[in-house]
Design a protein around this motif. Sequence first.
Motif, mmCIF file in Angstrom:
data_model
loop_
_atom_site.group_PDB
_atom_site.id
_atom_site.type_symbol
_atom_site.label_atom_id
_atom_site.label_comp_id
_atom_site.label_asym_id
_atom_site.label_seq_id
_atom_site.Cartn_x
_atom_site.Cartn_y
_atom_site.Cartn_z
ATOM 1 N N ASP A 67 34.022 -52.506 69.228
ATOM 2 C CA ASP A 67 35.451 -52.704 69.485
ATOM 3 C C ASP A 67 36.027 -53.825 68.626
ATOM 4 O OD1 ASP A 67 35.682 -50.629 71.303
ATOM 5 O OD2 ASP A 67 35.303 -51.910 73.038
ATOM 6 N N LEU A 68 35.258 -54.869 68.424
ATOM 7 C CA LEU A 68 35.699 -55.978 67.581
ATOM 8 C C LEU A 68 35.920 -55.495 66.149
ATOM 9 C CD1 LEU A 68 36.260 -58.939 66.938
ATOM 10 C CD2 LEU A 68 33.769 -59.300 66.831
ATOM 11 N N ILE A 69 34.976 -54.748 65.626
ATOM 12 C CA ILE A 69 35.117 -54.215 64.260
ATOM 13 C C ILE A 69 36.338 -53.308 64.164
ATOM 14 C CG2 ILE A 69 34.047 -52.644 62.580
ATOM 15 C CD1 ILE A 69 31.310 -53.849 63.518
ATOM 16 N N ALA A 70 36.540 -52.458 65.153
ATOM 17 C CA ALA A 70 37.686 -51.544 65.143
ATOM 18 C C ALA A 70 39.010 -52.316 65.162
ATOM 19 C CB ALA A 70 37.608 -50.584 66.331
ATOM 20 N N LEU A 71 39.092 -53.359 65.988
ATOM 21 C CA LEU A 71 40.328 -54.154 66.048
ATOM 22 C C LEU A 71 40.572 -54.920 64.752
ATOM 23 C CD1 LEU A 71 40.423 -55.594 69.685
ATOM 24 C CD2 LEU A 71 41.686 -53.668 68.728
ATOM 25 N N LEU A 72 39.516 -55.410 64.139
ATOM 26 C CA LEU A 72 39.673 -56.091 62.853
ATOM 27 C C LEU A 72 40.156 -55.108 61.787
ATOM 28 C CD1 LEU A 72 36.488 -58.338 63.010
ATOM 29 C CD2 LEU A 72 38.869 -59.154 62.937
ATOM 30 N N MET A 73 39.609 -53.916 61.785
ATOM 31 C CA MET A 73 40.043 -52.906 60.815
ATOM 32 C C MET A 73 41.494 -52.504 61.063
ATOM 33 S SD MET A 73 37.809 -52.340 58.544
ATOM 34 C CE MET A 73 38.413 -50.809 57.843
ATOM 35 N N ARG A 74 41.861 -52.387 62.327
ATOM 36 C CA ARG A 74 43.249 -52.037 62.651
ATOM 37 C C ARG A 74 44.213 -53.081 62.121
ATOM 38 N NH1 ARG A 74 44.493 -51.310 68.747
ATOM 39 N NH2 ARG A 74 45.653 -53.224 68.568
ATOM 40 N N GLY A 75 43.780 -54.321 62.039
ATOM 41 C CA GLY A 75 44.607 -55.397 61.511
ATOM 42 C C GLY A 75 44.440 -55.613 60.016
ATOM 43 N N GLY A 76 43.678 -54.741 59.360
ATOM 44 C CA GLY A 76 43.470 -54.876 57.923
ATOM 45 C C GLY A 76 42.536 -56.009 57.537
ATOM 46 N N GLN A 77 41.753 -56.490 58.464
ATOM 47 C CA GLN A 77 40.849 -57.617 58.226
ATOM 48 C C GLN A 77 39.458 -57.089 57.840
ATOM 49 O OE1 GLN A 77 42.188 -59.251 62.216
ATOM 50 N NE2 GLN A 77 41.740 -61.161 61.112
ATOM 51 N N ARG A 78 39.382 -56.525 56.642
ATOM 52 C CA ARG A 78 38.159 -55.860 56.195
ATOM 53 C C ARG A 78 36.980 -56.831 56.038
ATOM 54 N NH1 ARG A 78 42.623 -54.163 54.086
ATOM 55 N NH2 ARG A 78 43.193 -51.976 54.195
ATOM 56 N N GLU A 79 37.223 -57.943 55.367
ATOM 57 C CA GLU A 79 36.151 -58.910 55.145
ATOM 58 C C GLU A 79 35.622 -59.451 56.473
ATOM 59 O OE1 GLU A 79 34.593 -59.657 52.349
ATOM 60 O OE2 GLU A 79 35.901 -58.458 51.072
ATOM 61 N N GLU A 80 36.519 -59.685 57.413
ATOM 62 C CA GLU A 80 36.110 -60.176 58.727
ATOM 63 C C GLU A 80 35.280 -59.125 59.471
ATOM 64 O OE1 GLU A 80 39.112 -60.356 57.406
ATOM 65 O OE2 GLU A 80 39.896 -62.382 57.638
ATOM 66 N N ALA A 81 35.684 -57.857 59.331
ATOM 67 C CA ALA A 81 34.923 -56.774 59.959
ATOM 68 C C ALA A 81 33.515 -56.715 59.390
ATOM 69 C CB ALA A 81 35.635 -55.441 59.767
ATOM 70 N N LEU A 82 33.399 -56.827 58.071
ATOM 71 C CA LEU A 82 32.080 -56.821 57.439
ATOM 72 C C LEU A 82 31.247 -58.027 57.877
ATOM 73 C CD1 LEU A 82 33.127 -55.659 53.868
ATOM 74 C CD2 LEU A 82 31.729 -54.350 55.501
ATOM 75 N N ALA A 83 31.893 -59.160 58.070
ATOM 76 C CA ALA A 83 31.187 -60.380 58.463
ATOM 77 C C ALA A 83 30.600 -60.270 59.872
ATOM 78 C CB ALA A 83 32.116 -61.585 58.368
ATOM 79 N N VAL A 84 31.248 -59.508 60.742
ATOM 80 C CA VAL A 84 30.731 -59.343 62.110
ATOM 81 C C VAL A 84 29.309 -58.801 62.057
ATOM 82 C CG1 VAL A 84 30.967 -57.980 64.241
ATOM 83 C CG2 VAL A 84 32.976 -59.025 63.208
ATOM 84 N N CYS A 85 29.075 -57.935 61.108
ATOM 85 C CA CYS A 85 27.784 -57.262 61.043
ATOM 86 C C CYS A 85 27.055 -57.549 59.740
ATOM 87 C CB CYS A 85 28.003 -55.763 61.210
ATOM 88 S SG CYS A 85 26.956 -55.101 62.479
ATOM 89 N N ALA A 86 27.171 -58.744 59.270
ATOM 90 C CA ALA A 86 26.528 -59.097 57.999
ATOM 91 C C ALA A 86 25.011 -58.933 58.057
ATOM 92 C CB ALA A 86 26.895 -60.528 57.618
ATOM 93 N N ASP A 87 24.423 -59.137 59.206
ATOM 94 C CA ASP A 87 22.968 -59.045 59.343
ATOM 95 C C ASP A 87 22.510 -57.764 60.044
ATOM 96 O OD1 ASP A 87 22.685 -61.547 58.143
ATOM 97 O OD2 ASP A 87 22.903 -62.584 60.061
ATOM 98 N N CYS A 88 23.432 -56.879 60.335
ATOM 99 C CA CYS A 88 23.078 -55.637 61.034
ATOM 100 C C CYS A 88 22.425 -54.649 60.067
ATOM 101 C CB CYS A 88 24.314 -54.967 61.626
ATOM 102 S SG CYS A 88 25.160 -55.925 62.879
#
Length: 192
Positions: A67-88
Amino acid sequence: MNITRPLSLLVATASMSVPVVSYAQNIDAEREHWVVHSRASEAQRIEAVDALQQLYRETNNPAVRADLIALLMRGGQREEALAVCADCMPSELAADELENLAKAARDSKKFDQAAEFYRALQTRFPDQKIGLLGSALVAVDQGQQQQAAADIEAYRSRFGDDGDIQSAAEYLNSQAQSQTEQLSILGKRMSA
């Protein structure tokens, strides 16, 4: 035979598992609250992102992460979305997470990372069209026309010739043409 002892052990074990279930339900309830909250306005989406970031740090819950990644993407925050899962690892991610992160990576011009997410989609969720479609688009972005053509053909064989793959094929053709050829085609379209 003493029944009291096994019964008390059963009651003690059951009571220890209740808080875990309750805690999981509380996480889901809180997560759902913030998702609903985010729909009202951009300001509330930002509040929800902050709350979900905190909840994810505290719980490491995959549903919260999605849900966090989806909300970041909805706001155009691509780099932040990628950072959520940098180690995934892609194998840890749900289909919607893979799709969102692949799009974030492609939009951020991180084509190798995008290709990895799209390949994971193809492998783990083969019935979802976006894996092959995204792979074709990333291959075009990287100038890999043969790979893009192969992905487009694989898509058509598996899912048919829909508007999405037709657009991808047009994108491939436009990238393979010189600017002079593109202008000539555009001129012909405009005069028709």
